[in-house]
Motif scaffolding. Structure first.
Motif, PDB file in Angstrom:
ATOM      1  N   GLN A   2      -3.499 -27.038 -27.332  1.00 32.93           N
ATOM      2  CA  GLN A   2      -3.829 -28.410 -27.742  1.00 32.93           C
ATOM      3  C   GLN A   2      -2.921 -28.846 -28.880  1.00 32.93           C
ATOM      4  O   GLN A   2      -2.833 -28.172 -29.898  1.00 32.93           O
ATOM      5  CB  GLN A   2      -5.285 -28.494 -28.208  1.00 32.93           C
ATOM      6  CG  GLN A   2      -5.670 -29.863 -28.740  1.00 32.93           C
ATOM      7  CD  GLN A   2      -6.835 -29.834 -29.707  1.00 32.93           C
ATOM      8  OE1 GLN A   2      -7.615 -28.890 -29.707  1.00 32.93           O
ATOM      9  NE2 GLN A   2      -6.948 -30.850 -30.544  1.00 32.93           N
ATOM     10  N   THR A  26      -2.283 -33.913 -32.151  1.00 33.08           N
ATOM     11  CA  THR A  26      -2.313 -35.376 -32.017  1.00 33.08           C
ATOM     12  C   THR A  26      -3.385 -35.872 -31.065  1.00 33.08           C
ATOM     13  O   THR A  26      -3.650 -37.076 -31.002  1.00 33.08           O
ATOM     14  CB  THR A  26      -0.944 -35.878 -31.530  1.00 33.08           C
ATOM     15  OG1 THR A  26      -0.579 -35.160 -30.334  1.00 33.08           O
ATOM     16  CG2 THR A  26       0.128 -35.634 -32.593  1.00 33.08           C
ATOM     17  N   ARG A  27      -4.026 -34.972 -30.293  1.00 27.70           N
ATOM     18  CA  ARG A  27      -5.053 -35.415 -29.348  1.00 27.70           C
ATOM     19  C   ARG A  27      -5.958 -34.249 -28.985  1.00 27.70           C
ATOM     20  O   ARG A  27      -5.574 -33.083 -29.136  1.00 27.70           O
ATOM     21  CB  ARG A  27      -4.435 -36.011 -28.082  1.00 27.70           C
ATOM     22  CG  ARG A  27      -3.444 -35.121 -27.358  1.00 27.70           C
ATOM     23  CD  ARG A  27      -2.685 -35.868 -26.278  1.00 27.70           C
ATOM     24  NE  ARG A  27      -1.629 -35.079 -25.696  1.00 27.70           N
ATOM     25  CZ  ARG A  27      -1.757 -34.297 -24.635  1.00 27.70           C
ATOM     26  NH1 ARG A  27      -2.930 -34.224 -24.020  1.00 27.70           N
ATOM     27  NH2 ARG A  27      -0.732 -33.613 -24.158  1.00 27.70           N
ATOM     28  N   PHE A  28      -7.167 -34.555 -28.515  1.00 24.78           N
ATOM     29  CA  PHE A  28      -8.149 -33.530 -28.181  1.00 24.78           C
ATOM     30  C   PHE A  28      -8.141 -33.241 -26.681  1.00 24.78           C
ATOM     31  O   PHE A  28      -9.184 -33.216 -26.027  1.00 24.78           O
ATOM     32  CB  PHE A  28      -9.541 -33.962 -28.635  1.00 24.78           C
ATOM     33  CG  PHE A  28      -9.732 -33.869 -30.120  1.00 24.78           C
ATOM     34  CD1 PHE A  28     -10.075 -32.664 -30.711  1.00 24.78           C
ATOM     35  CD2 PHE A  28      -9.544 -34.971 -30.929  1.00 24.78           C
ATOM     36  CE1 PHE A  28     -10.239 -32.556 -32.084  1.00 24.78           C
ATOM     37  CE2 PHE A  28      -9.703 -34.887 -32.299  1.00 24.78           C
ATOM     38  CZ  PHE A  28     -10.054 -33.682 -32.886  1.00 24.78           C
ATOM     39  N   GLU A  29      -6.951 -33.017 -26.143  1.00 27.20           N
ATOM     40  CA  GLU A  29      -6.791 -32.679 -24.737  1.00 27.20           C
ATOM     41  C   GLU A  29      -5.816 -31.521 -24.604  1.00 27.20           C
ATOM     42  O   GLU A  29      -4.944 -31.321 -25.453  1.00 27.20           O
ATOM     43  CB  GLU A  29      -6.269 -33.872 -23.942  1.00 27.20           C
ATOM     44  CG  GLU A  29      -7.237 -35.023 -23.780  1.00 27.20           C
ATOM     45  CD  GLU A  29      -6.618 -36.162 -23.001  1.00 27.20           C
ATOM     46  OE1 GLU A  29      -7.361 -36.880 -22.304  1.00 27.20           O
ATOM     47  OE2 GLU A  29      -5.375 -36.340 -23.086  1.00 27.20           O
ATOM     48  N   GLN A  30      -5.976 -30.780 -23.523  1.00 25.31           N
ATOM     49  CA  GLN A  30      -5.009 -29.765 -23.161  1.00 25.31           C
ATOM     50  C   GLN A  30      -4.427 -30.109 -21.795  1.00 25.31           C
ATOM     51  O   GLN A  30      -5.156 -30.548 -20.890  1.00 25.31           O
ATOM     52  CB  GLN A  30      -5.645 -28.377 -23.120  1.00 25.31           C
ATOM     53  CG  GLN A  30      -5.933 -27.795 -24.492  1.00 25.31           C
ATOM     54  CD  GLN A  30      -6.457 -26.380 -24.428  1.00 25.31           C
ATOM     55  OE1 GLN A  30      -7.667 -26.167 -24.411  1.00 25.31           O
ATOM     56  NE2 GLN A  30      -5.559 -25.402 -24.394  1.00 25.31           N
ATOM     57  N   ASP A  31      -3.128 -29.916 -21.658  1.00 26.23           N
ATOM     58  CA  ASP A  31      -2.442 -30.148 -20.390  1.00 26.23           C
ATOM     59  C   ASP A  31      -2.487 -28.874 -19.549  1.00 26.23           C
ATOM     60  O   ASP A  31      -2.316 -27.772 -20.072  1.00 26.23           O
ATOM     61  CB  ASP A  31      -0.986 -30.537 -20.634  1.00 26.23           C
ATOM     62  CG  ASP A  31      -0.858 -31.838 -21.409  1.00 26.23           C
ATOM     63  OD1 ASP A  31      -1.537 -32.806 -21.055  1.00 26.23           O
ATOM     64  OD2 ASP A  31      -0.087 -31.867 -22.394  1.00 26.23           O
ATOM     65  N   SER A  85     -10.619 -32.253 -21.512  1.00 25.83           N
ATOM     66  CA  SER A  85     -11.045 -32.524 -22.879  1.00 25.83           C
ATOM     67  C   SER A  85     -11.449 -31.227 -23.565  1.00 25.83           C
ATOM     68  O   SER A  85     -12.233 -30.441 -23.019  1.00 25.83           O
ATOM     69  CB  SER A  85     -12.221 -33.503 -22.883  1.00 25.83           C
ATOM     70  OG  SER A  85     -12.854 -33.520 -24.151  1.00 25.83           O
ATOM     71  N   ARG A 144     -13.275 -31.054 -26.157  1.00 26.61           N
ATOM     72  CA  ARG A 144     -14.712 -31.181 -26.473  1.00 26.61           C
ATOM     73  C   ARG A 144     -15.575 -30.748 -25.294  1.00 26.61           C
ATOM     74  O   ARG A 144     -16.622 -30.107 -25.479  1.00 26.61           O
ATOM     75  CB  ARG A 144     -15.026 -32.626 -26.880  1.00 26.61           C
ATOM     76  CG  ARG A 144     -14.470 -33.021 -28.235  1.00 26.61           C
ATOM     77  CD  ARG A 144     -14.995 -34.389 -28.668  1.00 26.61           C
ATOM     78  NE  ARG A 144     -14.555 -34.732 -30.006  1.00 26.61           N
ATOM     79  CZ  ARG A 144     -13.438 -35.408 -30.287  1.00 26.61           C
ATOM     80  NH1 ARG A 144     -12.651 -35.799 -29.281  1.00 26.61           N
ATOM     81  NH2 ARG A 144     -13.105 -35.685 -31.524  1.00 26.61           N
ATOM     82  N   THR A 192      -5.151 -32.917 -17.244  1.00 29.38           N
ATOM     83  CA  THR A 192      -5.662 -32.666 -18.585  1.00 29.38           C
ATOM     84  C   THR A 192      -7.161 -32.411 -18.523  1.00 29.38           C
ATOM     85  O   THR A 192      -7.831 -32.806 -17.567  1.00 29.38           O
ATOM     86  CB  THR A 192      -5.405 -33.866 -19.520  1.00 29.38           C
ATOM     87  OG1 THR A 192      -6.125 -35.006 -19.027  1.00 29.38           O
ATOM     88  CG2 THR A 192      -3.924 -34.194 -19.610  1.00 29.38           C
ATOM     89  N   ARG A 202       4.163 -30.425 -30.993  1.00 32.71           N
ATOM     90  CA  ARG A 202       4.677 -30.210 -29.639  1.00 32.71           C
ATOM     91  C   ARG A 202       4.556 -28.731 -29.286  1.00 32.71           C
ATOM     92  O   ARG A 202       5.542 -27.994 -29.322  1.00 32.71           O
ATOM     93  CB  ARG A 202       6.122 -30.675 -29.541  1.00 32.71           C
ATOM     94  CG  ARG A 202       6.316 -32.175 -29.584  1.00 32.71           C
ATOM     95  CD  ARG A 202       5.700 -32.871 -28.368  1.00 32.71           C
ATOM     96  NE  ARG A 202       6.206 -32.357 -27.105  1.00 32.71           N
ATOM     97  CZ  ARG A 202       7.317 -32.822 -26.496  1.00 32.71           C
ATOM     98  NH1 ARG A 202       8.011 -33.812 -27.058  1.00 32.71           N
ATOM     99  NH2 ARG A 202       7.703 -32.317 -25.339  1.00 32.71           N
TER     100      ARG A 202
END
Length: 590
Positions: A531, A534-539, A556, A558, A554, A390
């Motif tokens: 990031q 737990t996931r390959f995204e940024q808010d 990606s 990548r 969000t 988090r």
């Protein structure tokens, strides 16, 4: 690069500033490859002089003189734990004044060179509380209580620093600081932290508070237990930083660092860190090797080896590797310039692992009682684990992501004339960036160019492609606005910036708005969180200080790392997940 003058870009200021943002990014990112910031060499020399003559030498003289030792008799004090303790306190003292990390022109403080104590010792300056639910912390400015606690904290560090120390029950012949003297700084920095995260983070409390706790409590268990806990602390810091570099971000950091290093004069070696200059500025295989092998794996495997090695030769080799690791970081003069911290870690690695080798009774199995190692380990990894799951809850400093490339970031886009409203911050000892440059005789139009070229640093990192994509897609008049890095804004509004986007998040934006009163549309801000693992995204969020959050979304990671820094193919795909204005910020991927 000149010695006393910066290496200015070969552009006509008025023509360059009239170009669209994307074209300016293309020029500035390509120039970064060969010149970095183009900083005058004298600044690097000033930092080197400061590191030796204003940190290391005074620190050694003070710590030895107050411990009954002579600084020129190195063989009598290099492995004395009281010197180890006092050098940590000395470093924390300088950090808390903002005279160590995040100091000087490499952090966009040109005149004056420091914010820090010039902010934190004055009432009415901006204060950022970390949690709104904590009673007794309301408000966004410093009160006499905040200033009083700050001065008491500094005094408590000085008292512990100059106290002569003595031998505890089982520490002979080693001298230690009286553990009771560490209670006051521990209590005060925690109280400060509840009301003001800026001073708390600036003191590097995430590393020095655990050290002070170890010095205050564990000598009563045993001397060996205190030493082993110190080893565990530095290994967790190393390994945590190493683990944070495993992913898609860190490889983008290496070329940027190398391009800005004054120690590498050859353009061919700088360009070797990029795939195919000038067509492809993504990291090369060489940069990948440096990031994954020398960086991440070296920072994980070698510290673990040091913690468990009982072979003296192997231990010395490991210590030499870590010394070279920190010397390399120092040689690149990274943007937060944590030079003192790196030099301190060189000394700590020597005293803990060479001075008190595991084979001489200072291994993890020698901790008494044995279960204490599990308790200490759990406490040390709590915030790094939480902060990586988090990142919105924990600063990147306690998360041990100091230079991993995975950062919370922000860009401010000012409408013409709107930046002048920052002068309404009457208790702000550092003026806006362009005003600082003008004060050191840089013509204003060149100040704008230098500030704009500095923004290429962000574009060269992975998350930079995300924030610039959001600006280009959703800020219609972006080519007419002046863009400022969130780091710069944090420095002039809070007195401190260290790469942590939480220092210029919604809380700081709201605190600035209380005093400045921007009109709607004056400033558009794109702010993105780190990031999570737990996931390959940024808010990200789009914010107007006068209105609030306009949209959330969000992108990606990548997509970011696969894009060129200047976005020649256009903005990366963005997914709007919440909007206050569906026509302006339509939901879904665009």
């Amino acid at each position: 690069m000149g010695f006393t003058k910066p290496d200015l870009p070969e552009v006509v200021p008025e023509e360059y500033l009239a170009l669209p943002l994307q074209e300016r990014l293309a020029i500035s990112t390509h120039r970064w490859v060969d010149y970095g910031f183009g900083t005058a060499k004298i600044f690097f020399l000033i930092y080197a002089i400061k590191l030796v003559f204003f940190y290391a030498l005074p620190g050694i003289i003070i710590t030895t003189a107050t411990s009954g030792l002579h600084f020129w008799e190195v063989d009598t004090w290099w492995d004395q734990p009281i010197i180890y303790q006092k050098l940590i306190i000395w470093t924390m003292f300088l950090e808390s004044l903002n005279l160590a990390g995040a100091w000087g022109p490499l952090t966009n403080k040109f005149k004056p060179w420091t914010g820090g104590f010039r902010f934190w010792s004055r009432t009415g300056t901006i204060r950022l509380r970390p949690w709104t639910w904590v009673p007794g912390t309301a408000g966004t400015t410093r009160t006499p209580l905040d200033v009083g606690m700050y001065f008491l904290f500094l005094i408590s560090l000085v008292v512990a620093l100059v106290a002569p120390g003595g031998e505890l029950e089982d520490s002979a012949p080693h001298r230690l600081i009286d553990p009771k003297l560490l209670i006051a700084p521990l209590v005060l920095i925690c109280l400060i932290g509840f009301r003001d995260k800026v001073v708390f983070l600036a003191s590097r409390a995430e590393q020095y508070v655990p050290a002070l706790l170890i010095f205050a409590i564990l000598p009563y268990a045993s001397f060996a237990t205190m030493i082993v806990a110190g080893k565990l602390l530095i290994v967790v810091v190393w390994v945590g930083a190493g683990l944070s570099k495993v992913g898609l971000h860190f490889v983008n950091v290496i070329p940027v660092m190398v391009s800005n290093s004054p120690m590498l004069p050859w353009k061919s070696l700088r360009r070797a860190n990029y795939r195919n200059y000038p067509n492809d500025l993504r990291p090369s295989k060489l940069a990948r090797f440096m990031a994954d092998i020398l960086g991440a794996i070296g920072e994980i495997a070698v510290p673990i080896l040091l913690l468990f090695s009982v072979n003296r030769t192997l231990t010395v080799v490991g210590v030499v590797f870590m010394i070279c690791y920190h010397l390399f970081i120092i040689s690149t003069f990274p943007l937060a310039v944590p030079l003192e911290w790196n030099l301190l870690f060189i000394y700590i690695s020597i005293i803990l692992f060479v001075g008190f080798p595991a084979g001489d009774g200072y291994s993890v199995v020698d901790m008494n009682p044995p279960w204490l190692i599990l308790v200490i380990f759990a406490m040390l990894i709590f915030f790094p684990v939480l902060g990586n799951i988090r990142p919105d809850k924990v600063s990147f400093l306690p998360s041990l992501r100091q230079y991993a490339g995975n950062w919370a970031v922000g860009l401010w886009a000012f409408a013409p004339g709107a930046e002048d409203k920052l002068n309404r911050l009457t208790k702000r000892p550092i003026p806006p960036l362009i005003d600082q440059l003008e004060a050191i005789d840089v013509p204003r139009e060149w100040g704008e160019v230098i500030g704009d070229f500095g923004l290429s640093w962000r574009a060269m990192h992975s998350q930079g492609r995300g924030v610039y994509s959001t600006m280009m897609r959703f800020v219609q008049d972006i080519d007419l606005r002046r863009i400022r890095e969130g780091e710069v804004m944090s420095g002039i509004c809070t007195g401190f910036n260290f790469g942590d986007g939480h220092l210029h998040d919604e809380n700081m934006i709201a605190a600035v708005q209380e005093q400045v009163r921007f009109d709607p549309g004056d400033v558009m801000i794109v702010w993105a969180e780190s990031q999570p693992i737990t996931r390959f995204e940024q808010d990200f969020k789009i914010i107007d200080p006068a209105v609030g959050v306009l949209a959330k979304g969000t992108w990606s990671v990548r997509d970011c790392v696969n894009a060129q820094p200047w976005l020649p193919d256009g903005p990366i795909p963005l997914n709007i997940t919440w909007t206050s204005d569906p026509k302006r910020f339509p939901l879904g991927v665009s």
